[in-house]
Design a protein around this motif. Sequence first.
Motif, PDB file in Angstrom:
ATOM      1  N   TYR A 101      35.749   7.520 -46.288  1.00  0.00           N
ATOM      2  CA  TYR A 101      34.732   7.019 -45.357  1.00  0.00           C
ATOM      3  C   TYR A 101      34.066   8.205 -44.675  1.00  0.00           C
ATOM      4  CZ  TYR A 101      32.687   3.479 -42.319  1.00  0.00           C
ATOM      5  OH  TYR A 101      31.824   2.633 -41.677  1.00  0.00           O
ATOM      6  N   GLY A 102      32.786   8.112 -44.432  1.00  0.00           N
ATOM      7  CA  GLY A 102      32.129   9.127 -43.609  1.00  0.00           C
ATOM      8  C   GLY A 102      31.303  10.144 -44.369  1.00  0.00           C
ATOM      9  N   GLY A 103      31.497  10.261 -45.672  1.00  0.00           N
ATOM     10  CA  GLY A 103      30.579  11.055 -46.481  1.00  0.00           C
ATOM     11  C   GLY A 103      30.787  12.545 -46.552  1.00  0.00           C
ATOM     12  N   THR A 104      31.894  13.104 -46.002  1.00  0.00           N
ATOM     13  CA  THR A 104      32.075  14.553 -46.139  1.00  0.00           C
ATOM     14  C   THR A 104      32.765  14.905 -47.454  1.00  0.00           C
ATOM     15  OG1 THR A 104      34.162  14.470 -44.919  1.00  0.00           O
ATOM     16  CG2 THR A 104      32.190  15.023 -43.652  1.00  0.00           C
ATOM     17  N   LEU A 105      33.506  13.946 -48.038  1.00  0.00           N
ATOM     18  CA  LEU A 105      34.177  14.219 -49.321  1.00  0.00           C
ATOM     19  C   LEU A 105      33.299  13.707 -50.463  1.00  0.00           C
ATOM     20  CD1 LEU A 105      37.861  13.102 -48.589  1.00  0.00           C
ATOM     21  CD2 LEU A 105      37.013  15.411 -48.758  1.00  0.00           C
ATOM     22  N   ARG A 106      33.241  14.480 -51.536  1.00  0.00           N
ATOM     23  CA  ARG A 106      32.465  14.042 -52.701  1.00  0.00           C
ATOM     24  C   ARG A 106      33.384  13.267 -53.634  1.00  0.00           C
ATOM     25  NH1 ARG A 106      27.381  16.566 -53.498  1.00  0.00           N
ATOM     26  NH2 ARG A 106      27.301  15.755 -55.604  1.00  0.00           N
ATOM     27  N   VAL A 107      32.902  12.128 -54.130  1.00  0.00           N
ATOM     28  CA  VAL A 107      33.725  11.284 -55.003  1.00  0.00           C
ATOM     29  C   VAL A 107      33.417  11.607 -56.459  1.00  0.00           C
ATOM     30  CG1 VAL A 107      34.220   8.922 -55.717  1.00  0.00           C
ATOM     31  CG2 VAL A 107      33.792   9.444 -53.306  1.00  0.00           C
ATOM     32  N   LEU A 108      34.479  11.788 -57.255  1.00  0.00           N
ATOM     33  CA  LEU A 108      34.320  11.995 -58.693  1.00  0.00           C
ATOM     34  C   LEU A 108      34.942  10.809 -59.414  1.00  0.00           C
ATOM     35  CD1 LEU A 108      35.221  15.678 -59.641  1.00  0.00           C
ATOM     36  CD2 LEU A 108      32.996  14.552 -59.756  1.00  0.00           C
ATOM     37  N   ARG A 109      34.160  10.155 -60.256  1.00  0.00           N
ATOM     38  CA  ARG A 109      34.688   9.053 -61.063  1.00  0.00           C
ATOM     39  C   ARG A 109      33.812   8.926 -62.294  1.00  0.00           C
ATOM     40  NH1 ARG A 109      34.703   2.555 -60.252  1.00  0.00           N
ATOM     41  NH2 ARG A 109      36.844   2.131 -60.900  1.00  0.00           N
ATOM     42  N   THR A 110      34.418   8.681 -63.457  1.00  0.00           N
ATOM     43  CA  THR A 110      33.608   8.556 -64.666  1.00  0.00           C
ATOM     44  C   THR A 110      32.869   7.227 -64.621  1.00  0.00           C
ATOM     45  OG1 THR A 110      35.476   7.601 -65.827  1.00  0.00           O
ATOM     46  CG2 THR A 110      35.136   9.957 -66.110  1.00  0.00           C
ATOM     47  N   ALA A 111      31.678   7.210 -65.239  1.00  0.00           N
ATOM     48  CA  ALA A 111      30.821   6.016 -65.183  1.00  0.00           C
ATOM     49  C   ALA A 111      31.493   4.813 -65.832  1.00  0.00           C
ATOM     50  CB  ALA A 111      29.488   6.312 -65.841  1.00  0.00           C
ATOM     51  N   ASP A 112      32.330   5.071 -66.843  1.00  0.00           N
ATOM     52  CA  ASP A 112      32.916   3.929 -67.571  1.00  0.00           C
ATOM     53  C   ASP A 112      34.343   3.595 -67.117  1.00  0.00           C
ATOM     54  OD1 ASP A 112      34.038   6.222 -68.490  1.00  0.00           O
ATOM     55  OD2 ASP A 112      33.777   5.783 -70.628  1.00  0.00           O
ATOM     56  N   ALA A 113      34.757   4.115 -65.960  1.00  0.00           N
ATOM     57  CA  ALA A 113      36.118   3.830 -65.478  1.00  0.00           C
ATOM     58  C   ALA A 113      36.276   2.333 -65.205  1.00  0.00           C
ATOM     59  CB  ALA A 113      36.390   4.623 -64.198  1.00  0.00           C
ATOM     60  N   ALA A 114      37.396   1.757 -65.723  1.00  0.00           N
ATOM     61  CA  ALA A 114      37.636   0.328 -65.517  1.00  0.00           C
ATOM     62  C   ALA A 114      38.338   0.125 -64.182  1.00  0.00           C
ATOM     63  CB  ALA A 114      38.487  -0.210 -66.654  1.00  0.00           C
ATOM     64  N   THR A 115      37.797  -0.786 -63.351  1.00  0.00           N
ATOM     65  CA  THR A 115      38.405  -1.035 -62.043  1.00  0.00           C
ATOM     66  C   THR A 115      39.570  -2.004 -62.172  1.00  0.00           C
ATOM     67  OG1 THR A 115      36.332  -0.628 -60.907  1.00  0.00           O
ATOM     68  CG2 THR A 115      37.977  -1.934 -59.722  1.00  0.00           C
ATOM     69  N   THR A 116      40.718  -1.587 -61.667  1.00  0.00           N
ATOM     70  CA  THR A 116      41.873  -2.482 -61.641  1.00  0.00           C
ATOM     71  C   THR A 116      42.762  -2.119 -60.462  1.00  0.00           C
ATOM     72  OG1 THR A 116      43.945  -3.060 -62.725  1.00  0.00           O
ATOM     73  CG2 THR A 116      42.973  -0.974 -63.388  1.00  0.00           C
ATOM     74  N   TYR A 117      43.344  -3.145 -59.842  1.00  0.00           N
ATOM     75  CA  TYR A 117      44.268  -2.892 -58.739  1.00  0.00           C
ATOM     76  C   TYR A 117      45.704  -3.174 -59.179  1.00  0.00           C
ATOM     77  CZ  TYR A 117      40.423  -1.799 -55.724  1.00  0.00           C
ATOM     78  OH  TYR A 117      39.329  -1.175 -55.172  1.00  0.00           O
ATOM     79  N   LYS A 118      45.917  -3.160 -60.530  1.00  0.00           N
ATOM     80  CA  LYS A 118      47.267  -3.304 -61.081  1.00  0.00           C
ATOM     81  C   LYS A 118      47.968  -1.973 -60.914  1.00  0.00           C
ATOM     82  CE  LYS A 118      47.564  -6.542 -64.902  1.00  0.00           C
ATOM     83  NZ  LYS A 118      47.213  -6.478 -66.301  1.00  0.00           N
ATOM     84  N   ARG A 119      49.214  -2.015 -60.504  1.00  0.00           N
ATOM     85  CA  ARG A 119      49.915  -0.771 -60.181  1.00  0.00           C
ATOM     86  C   ARG A 119      50.537  -0.125 -61.413  1.00  0.00           C
ATOM     87  NH1 ARG A 119      51.973  -1.533 -54.129  1.00  0.00           N
ATOM     88  NH2 ARG A 119      50.076  -2.486 -53.394  1.00  0.00           N
ATOM     89  N   GLY A 120      49.786   0.718 -62.109  1.00  0.00           N
ATOM     90  CA  GLY A 120      50.303   1.410 -63.287  1.00  0.00           C
ATOM     91  C   GLY A 120      51.122   2.634 -62.895  1.00  0.00           C
ATOM     92  N   ALA A 121      52.055   3.047 -63.775  1.00  0.00           N
ATOM     93  CA  ALA A 121      52.954   4.160 -63.457  1.00  0.00           C
ATOM     94  C   ALA A 121      52.368   5.515 -63.844  1.00  0.00           C
ATOM     95  CB  ALA A 121      54.291   3.957 -64.148  1.00  0.00           C
ATOM     96  N   ASP A 122      51.550   5.551 -64.918  1.00  0.00           N
ATOM     97  CA  ASP A 122      51.015   6.839 -65.387  1.00  0.00           C
ATOM     98  C   ASP A 122      49.537   6.978 -65.050  1.00  0.00           C
ATOM     99  OD1 ASP A 122      53.494   7.487 -66.598  1.00  0.00           O
ATOM    100  OD2 ASP A 122      52.982   6.053 -68.185  1.00  0.00           O
ATOM    101  N   ALA A 123      49.111   8.248 -64.928  1.00  0.00           N
ATOM    102  CA  ALA A 123      47.709   8.526 -64.619  1.00  0.00           C
ATOM    103  C   ALA A 123      46.804   7.756 -65.583  1.00  0.00           C
ATOM    104  CB  ALA A 123      47.447  10.021 -64.708  1.00  0.00           C
ATOM    105  N   ALA A 124      45.836   7.022 -65.027  1.00  0.00           N
ATOM    106  CA  ALA A 124      44.933   6.212 -65.846  1.00  0.00           C
ATOM    107  C   ALA A 124      44.072   7.120 -66.726  1.00  0.00           C
ATOM    108  CB  ALA A 124      44.057   5.354 -64.943  1.00  0.00           C
ATOM    109  N   LEU A 125      43.567   6.553 -67.846  1.00  0.00           N
ATOM    110  CA  LEU A 125      42.714   7.327 -68.767  1.00  0.00           C
ATOM    111  C   LEU A 125      41.493   7.864 -68.029  1.00  0.00           C
ATOM    112  CD1 LEU A 125      42.779   5.197 -72.032  1.00  0.00           C
ATOM    113  CD2 LEU A 125      43.793   7.463 -71.635  1.00  0.00           C
ATOM    114  N   SER A 126      40.964   7.047 -67.119  1.00  0.00           N
ATOM    115  CA  SER A 126      39.771   7.474 -66.385  1.00  0.00           C
ATOM    116  C   SER A 126      40.077   8.666 -65.470  1.00  0.00           C
ATOM    117  CB  SER A 126      39.208   6.305 -65.573  1.00  0.00           C
ATOM    118  OG  SER A 126      40.223   5.713 -64.783  1.00  0.00           O
TER     119      SER A 126
END
Lengths: 319, 108
Positions: free
Chosen positions: A268-293
Amino acid sequence: MAAFRILVVRLSSMGDVIHALPAAASLKHSFPYSHVSWVIRPRWMPLLEGNPFLDEVIPLDRTLRGITETWRRLRRERFDLAVDFQGLVQSALVAAAARADKIFGLHRSQAWEGAAALFYSTGLMTTSTHVVDRNLELVAAAGASSLLRTFPLPQGTPEGRLPEQRFVLASPLAGWGSKQWPIERYEDLAQQLELPLVVNGPPDAEPILSRIRGAHVHISGISGLIDATRRAHAVIGVDSGPMHLAAALGKPGVAIFGPTDPARNGPYGGTLRVLRTADAATTYKRGADAALSMHAITTAAVLEALAQSLQEKIAGCSA
Amino acid sequence: MSAAEAAKLAAAGATVVSGYFDPLIASHAQRLALLKRNGTPLLVLIATPDHPILPARARAELVAGLGVVDHVAELAGGITPQIQLELEDAARLERLIEHVRARQQAAS
């Protein structure tokens, strides 16, 4: 006249407690001479230390004895208004225990557990995307007329050793593994950064963090993390509490996102820059390993975003 | 910030403004923006009325959040503010009361 008593319920965890700080401050600011209490798990209490907008912090232990004690205390104190920011049956029960005349929470379609809404006198359907704004909507519905976007956080206390010179702080661990950036990438970062890289985590993270060659390992509790974040030149974070802490403190840096949606849970607040790939799939499932995105974000991309964020900070200061 | 640090800043030529900010309102922010001069740090001292709505630290936190404000401290003896917003607030309240009275008299 007795003070108007307000109960805030947000039991855990770091990011979510931080995201409820502006809403709690808004309540205190909007209701003159009110008495504001916050129920929270003891583990997260350091985040509320010395908060000038709160009159009382009530710990809710997990033990049966602790629960009974808090229950009795809430029944005794009697509140006029309660706001449950958590949306769990458990947190709604805490609000209900206070026998407040009005209990505000999210609408059953938006609460984390829909059944929590059964305990509310008003279940609000919010329209904002970000959690901070949703929380502010909730207190506005409860009668707060002055909405503040302030994050009153304690000063923190130094724990462990930190480099004397400027450093970049990273908190590689997240609540679930799928939100983490691959640990080996931090090694590349440590090599390529011009400043020392400090990797922070709680005591049980030491075995993982000490595998990152070239990084300065900093093990601390919450107070130590707050101090380290305040002292850091910039931060690198993922969707986890320490990143939200850095955003709340207005630090420059990078937030690496994969499975979760930065519009809803982003810094929140805009001082941090967000990095995310355009095709990242949104999920709130709790996976154990780093997601492909998360794998898809390269070290070079992080370094470039970091440089841009620091540039923006300099531009902002001279403006 | 400690009183000693505040006194040092005041001696070094900072613009020193005091006020209750209880609570902080939009006109306070506008007034402070007008008082900010390029190259001169703006030091705000938080004064406390008899029955404050918010604790001084909460008011200091909100004032510190304003972009034009460089330093915030609680008002202590030894530093004389150049501008006292608490007096301006009181004068404004007086004018408002006068205005309401005048309206009521005109209506009756």
